[in-house]
Design a protein around this motif. Structure first.
Motif, mmCIF file in Angstrom:
data_model
loop_
_atom_site.group_PDB
_atom_site.id
_atom_site.type_symbol
_atom_site.label_atom_id
_atom_site.label_comp_id
_atom_site.label_asym_id
_atom_site.label_seq_id
_atom_site.Cartn_x
_atom_site.Cartn_y
_atom_site.Cartn_z
ATOM 1 N N ARG A 1 0.997 -1.173 -0.159
ATOM 2 C CA ARG A 1 0.131 0.188 -0.024
ATOM 3 C C ARG A 1 0.840 1.190 0.225
ATOM 4 O O ARG A 1 1.494 1.355 0.955
ATOM 5 C CB ARG A 1 -0.961 -0.013 1.299
ATOM 6 C CG ARG A 1 -1.987 -0.993 1.169
ATOM 7 C CD ARG A 1 -2.689 -0.967 2.594
ATOM 8 N NE ARG A 1 -3.592 -2.130 2.556
ATOM 9 C CZ ARG A 1 -4.406 -2.691 3.692
ATOM 10 N NH1 ARG A 1 -4.375 -1.817 4.707
ATOM 11 N NH2 ARG A 1 -5.106 -3.880 3.665
ATOM 12 N N ASP A 2 0.684 2.025 -1.005
ATOM 13 C CA ASP A 2 1.520 3.382 -1.165
ATOM 14 C C ASP A 2 3.057 3.217 -0.910
ATOM 15 O O ASP A 2 3.440 3.916 -0.189
ATOM 16 C CB ASP A 2 1.009 4.355 -0.259
ATOM 17 C CG ASP A 2 -0.533 4.576 -0.847
ATOM 18 O OD1 ASP A 2 -0.691 4.602 -2.127
ATOM 19 O OD2 ASP A 2 -1.285 4.929 0.095
ATOM 20 N N ASN B 1 5.028 4.898 -4.796
ATOM 21 C CA ASN B 1 3.479 4.747 -4.433
ATOM 22 C C ASN B 1 3.045 3.434 -5.204
ATOM 23 O O ASN B 1 1.900 3.301 -5.702
ATOM 24 C CB ASN B 1 2.623 5.933 -4.924
ATOM 25 C CG ASN B 1 2.754 7.338 -4.218
ATOM 26 O OD1 ASN B 1 3.084 7.037 -2.928
ATOM 27 N ND2 ASN B 1 2.679 8.249 -4.766
ATOM 28 N N VAL B 2 3.804 2.401 -5.057
ATOM 29 C CA VAL B 2 3.046 1.144 -5.553
ATOM 30 C C VAL B 2 2.024 0.621 -4.709
ATOM 31 O O VAL B 2 2.376 0.131 -3.530
ATOM 32 C CB VAL B 2 4.561 -0.094 -5.571
ATOM 33 C CG1 VAL B 2 4.005 -1.369 -6.088
ATOM 34 C CG2 VAL B 2 5.450 0.641 -6.611
ATOM 35 N N ASN B 3 1.176 0.304 -5.382
ATOM 36 C CA ASN B 3 -0.060 -0.423 -4.722
ATOM 37 C C ASN B 3 -0.451 -1.620 -5.343
ATOM 38 O O ASN B 3 -0.534 -1.793 -6.523
ATOM 39 C CB ASN B 3 -1.485 0.285 -4.830
ATOM 40 C CG ASN B 3 -1.398 1.580 -3.875
ATOM 41 O OD1 ASN B 3 -1.524 1.483 -2.648
ATOM 42 N ND2 ASN B 3 -1.335 2.527 -4.512
ATOM 43 N N PHE B 4 -0.172 -2.985 -4.776
ATOM 44 C CA PHE B 4 0.103 -4.002 -5.728
ATOM 45 C C PHE B 4 -0.472 -5.265 -4.744
ATOM 46 O O PHE B 4 -0.590 -5.181 -3.541
ATOM 47 C CB PHE B 4 1.503 -4.425 -5.792
ATOM 48 C CG PHE B 4 2.019 -5.818 -6.332
ATOM 49 C CD1 PHE B 4 1.802 -6.230 -7.543
ATOM 50 C CD2 PHE B 4 2.213 -6.940 -5.318
ATOM 51 C CE1 PHE B 4 2.011 -7.523 -8.199
ATOM 52 C CE2 PHE B 4 2.509 -8.302 -5.795
ATOM 53 C CZ PHE B 4 2.408 -8.518 -7.133
ATOM 54 N N ALA C 1 7.378 2.863 -10.677
ATOM 55 C CA ALA C 1 6.039 2.933 -10.233
ATOM 56 C C ALA C 1 5.237 1.848 -11.079
ATOM 57 O O ALA C 1 5.781 1.334 -12.247
ATOM 58 C CB ALA C 1 5.504 4.405 -10.881
ATOM 59 N N LEU C 2 4.139 1.444 -10.694
ATOM 60 C CA LEU C 2 3.231 0.548 -11.406
ATOM 61 C C LEU C 2 2.935 1.180 -12.653
ATOM 62 O O LEU C 2 1.997 1.979 -12.444
ATOM 63 C CB LEU C 2 2.230 0.155 -10.413
ATOM 64 C CG LEU C 2 1.347 -1.252 -10.886
ATOM 65 C CD1 LEU C 2 2.737 -2.375 -10.841
ATOM 66 C CD2 LEU C 2 0.442 -1.645 -9.786
ATOM 67 N N PHE C 3 3.215 0.686 -13.935
ATOM 68 C CA PHE C 3 2.740 1.208 -15.057
ATOM 69 C C PHE C 3 1.534 0.736 -15.757
ATOM 70 O O PHE C 3 0.743 1.436 -16.253
ATOM 71 C CB PHE C 3 3.923 1.262 -16.028
ATOM 72 C CG PHE C 3 3.724 1.748 -17.258
ATOM 73 C CD1 PHE C 3 3.961 3.035 -17.530
ATOM 74 C CD2 PHE C 3 3.548 1.118 -18.486
ATOM 75 C CE1 PHE C 3 3.924 3.694 -18.819
ATOM 76 C CE2 PHE C 3 3.390 1.417 -19.491
ATOM 77 C CZ PHE C 3 3.643 2.989 -19.872
#
Length: 251
Positions: free
Chosen positions: A9-10, A23-26, A224-226
């Protein structure tokens, strides 16, 4: 909503002025066969190091089966079921295949100090080793030194050692890297047979392997999550083709 097997989370990581993870939300769903791809310098290694505790995030959270694991050391994360293999083999130099498996199983079960006892002297270990040898095509090389094995067998042993830790989430970092083409199919076949009780995140640059293995793909670019989606969605995504699939360096 189902609780993810693994979630961030973030998630942020900075090194001075450099934003390595942004800010990777995975989400890794239970039983998933999920791949993480991205060009060189995308931040995949940093992301995996944040998941496994090699690095601590600057901010954000890492959640394993609903429980935050921020601040836990690597070995505690392993004991909670988060296990990783490495792009470069991490085997026990000088030990045989059977000795290596005995060491990991004994450590997992709290008998690490006693792992050199004959395996038949410890209930269950001999049987578990035999099962792992068979499941990973190693039953003919149990008495061989780890580093004397052909490289494809070394990769299979590393995965067997990871499974001996009884993971709930398994992070596979380029499991076929360096494996001769003739042996790559065998490695991936053994991975594809792993129990659905284990949620798998595959970090890989070989897109043929990714498309044949994964049912969901995340694309990381510049930390970053693209993009994220099914195999078909990612294969058709023109933006992904431009930054990665269309000729950008793999890594």
């Amino acid at each position: 909503m189902t609780t993810p097997a693994l979630e961030t989370r973030d998630l942020n990581k900075t090194f001075g002025a450099l934003n390595a993870t942004t800010n990777v939300n995975f989400r890794l769903e239970p039983g998933a066969r999920h791949a993480l791809i991205g060009p060189n310098g995308a931040g995949k290694t940093t992301f995996i190091n944040l998941l496994t505790g090699v690095l601590q995030p600057s901010s954000g959270d890492v959640i394993l089966h609903g429980e935050s694991i921020i601040g836990l050391k690597r070995e505690r994360r392993v004991r909670k079921g988060l296990v990783r293999t490495f792009q470069i083999n991490q085997l026990f130099a000088g030990l045989t295949v059977i000795e290596s498996l005995a060491l990991v199983i004994s450590e997992r079960s709290g008998r690490g100090w006693n792992w050199l006892r004959p395996t038949h002297a410890v209930a269950g270990i001999e049987r578990e080793i035999a099962t792992l040898l068979k499941d990973f095509g190693l039953d003919g090389v149990g008495d061989e030194k780890c580093l004397a094995l052909p490289y494809g067998k070394q990769r299979l042993l590393e995965i067997a050692l990871a499974i001996a830790c009884r993971p709930r989430v398994l992070l596979l970092d380029e499991p076929a890297a360096g494996v001769p083409e003739a042996d790559r199919k065998e490695v991936m076949q053994h991975i594809s047979r792993l129990s659905s009780d284990v949620s798998i995140l595959l970090i890989e640059h070989d897109m043929d392997l990714v498309f044949n293995f994964a049912n969901r793909i995340s694309v990381l670019v510049a930390g970053a999550l693209f993009a994220e989606g099914s195999v078909d969605q990612i294969a058709r995504d023109q933006r992904v083709k431009e930054v990665y699939l269309g000729g950008a360096a793999h890594g």
